[in-house]
Design an enzyme around this catalytic site. Sequence first.
Site, PDB file in Angstrom:
ATOM      1  N   GLU A   1     -23.414  34.899  -7.048  1.00  0.00           N
ATOM      2  CA  GLU A   1     -23.776  35.641  -8.249  1.00  0.00           C
ATOM      3  C   GLU A   1     -24.268  34.569  -9.220  1.00  0.00           C
ATOM      4  OE1 GLU A   1     -21.918  38.883 -11.375  1.00  0.00           O
ATOM      5  OE2 GLU A   1     -20.666  37.208 -10.738  1.00  0.00           O
TER       6      GLU A   1
ATOM      7  N   ASP B   1     -18.272  35.027  -7.234  1.00  0.00           N
ATOM      8  CA  ASP B   1     -18.371  35.596  -8.570  1.00  0.00           C
ATOM      9  C   ASP B   1     -18.697  34.511  -9.589  1.00  0.00           C
ATOM     10  OD1 ASP B   1     -17.783  37.782 -10.569  1.00  0.00           O
ATOM     11  OD2 ASP B   1     -16.217  36.367 -11.142  1.00  0.00           O
TER      12      ASP B   1
END
Length: 702
Positions: free
Chosen positions: A379, A343
């Site tokens: 990401e 993330d």
Amino acid sequence: MAHAWPGEASPLGAHFDGAGTNFAVFSEIAEKVELCLFQDGEESRIALTEVDAFVWHAYLPGVMPGRAYGYRVHGPYEPAEGHLCNPSKLLLDPYARAVVGGVDWDQACFGYTFGEPWSRNDADSAGHMPRSVVVSPYFDWGDDRPPRTPYDETVIYEAHVKGLTIGHPQVPPDIRGTYAGLGHPAVIEHLQKLGVTAVELMPVHQFVHDDRLVRRGMRNYWGYNTIGFFAPHNEYSSSGQRGEQVLEFKAMVKALHEAGIEVILDVVYNHTAEGNHLGPTLSFRGLDNASYYRLVDDDPRYYMDTTGTGNSLLMRSPHVLQLIMDSLRYWVTEMHVDGFRFDLAATLARELHEVDRLAAFFDLVQQDPVVSRVKLIAEPWDVGEGGYQVGNFPPLWTEWNGRYRDTVRDYWRGESGVLPDFASRLTGSSDLYADDGRRPVASINFVTCHDGFTLHDLVSYNNKHNEANGEDGRDGTDDNRSWNCGEEGPTSDLDVLALRERQKRNLLATTFLAQGIPMLSHGDELGRTQRGNNNAYCQDNEISWIDWDNLAEHFPLVDFIERLADLRRRHPVFRRRRFFDGRREASDGLPDIAWFTPGGTLMKDEDWNAGFNKSLAVFLNGEAIREPDRRGEPVRDDSFLLLFNAHFGDLGFVLPPSRFGAMWSKQLDTADPLLAEAGPPIAKAGETAQLTARSLQVLRRV
């Protein structure tokens, strides 16, 4: 309590050896560390007198799995210097393998008195805090082996443990919403039907439900608020027993592996649940605030925040890097997971301020003999300056391709001028990945994920409808690149409904037939809707959960995805391991790829640059695959012609000259989802194929 032995400084955490448990915790700033053991509501404190390289440690004979524990740290409480030690605060072990309980957000959980952020609050937090748990390392893995599915054969299914299983009628009620539910045969059978080879689980590291959400009767449903990087989240355990979540998670992985499905974890190493300077003292902050977090240089009371969550971990700290690498190795070696999706991964590259893809973290991953061998997905953005880094991660990494998502959405909603970019996304985004030696599989291709509209909502809403979040519409992006097909939200108009279903098929077919790795968002195959909410992070309810009652209604879409996955699996021309170059000629004298206008002529510059143009055809030459298979044998495949029409009207496509193929059979038509491969329609070179408005067809050369 037995007498404490000196124990060992390594490994960090609590480790049971069959006769007792070794405890070890890092704190450079501490003056004294107490280990707190809990049993029958009573707390016992043992001072850790052994310290090696700032690791405080002891071995306690007789401390068995299931024992709850925590730490209290004595040291400086000097907010102006970035130090926040306070022995009245019970602290979780950063290396805890399991956690029991949760935070109840009493003021005692905070290091200051409300309204006075630089004061000191000496209320004991033990009665309001979760606790670390000693776990047993023993589990019968049997002959479990990682599937190790090659990237080019991978199909990813992003899923939420609870949301995927909480309403499944074939999963026993007592295990719905849990790891055991995810490992149930009914769920696995559904994944296999879709051609899924890997589930990418939204955060399962122990996380915290934010105070502000709890006060509003909500929860941090998505889980991007980690407090324990080694512990499976306890609320996803069906047993509720101390440490049982570890065994249940392992059993889930084992069941998925037996079905040939890999397990990828969405991990949040960029920040923790302790928030900004007004956040609680749960673990890292009380252990050694300045060693774990990036503090503002000229005022260490405050935290640097490139994540939008209040804090960022200090990636130039060797102890933070060790924590992350130890965590990654643990999940691979002990929990048998097959990869990670990071993330806000750009934050991991920030050693100072700018994003540096050769940061220490990426160097460590590159040379690690365990972590470097599993799937690594970035990401590739965060909210800090220069944080959008799509295409800029090291060669070992794959990336969520945000450019793919945006371009494909724009193309199918009829935006002008996107044709060149669409062609690049369709062929693996060589403009993003080829320069540094990466291949098409560096691109994770998706049009929807947990963040934003579901597939159903993407074709049903022009605007976000986040009223249920209680933030007056301030949350969630306004850049949805969606189109409601003529009416906003639910409708009874049959024409609008038919167009929406066709648009879903267009988006899905583009994703499965593009070079790279396709990713589905859980429930898209079942028409999952969040009622226009594009930021359902706090909705632990029917807004976010999959409604399995829709399975029969949406069977045609499930069947369509099944056929897409089968087409991709059987034909390597849709999942090439190297980029097209358009120049090399195969044994049939044709290039590996060629682009055509609807008139059947090769695309010229003026065709690409005509901003109004929304239609094209692409020839994929199965005779021109240069890369051998994994046994070194030449790869030969059928050749295909993909016809794309994003125009609002029906369109005729003249099939290419006969040297590209004399006869073509229609394999797939998004305007005709019931098209069967048995006895497909046949067309000849030079004939005109009719495409319905906003549809695509796949033709195979025969």
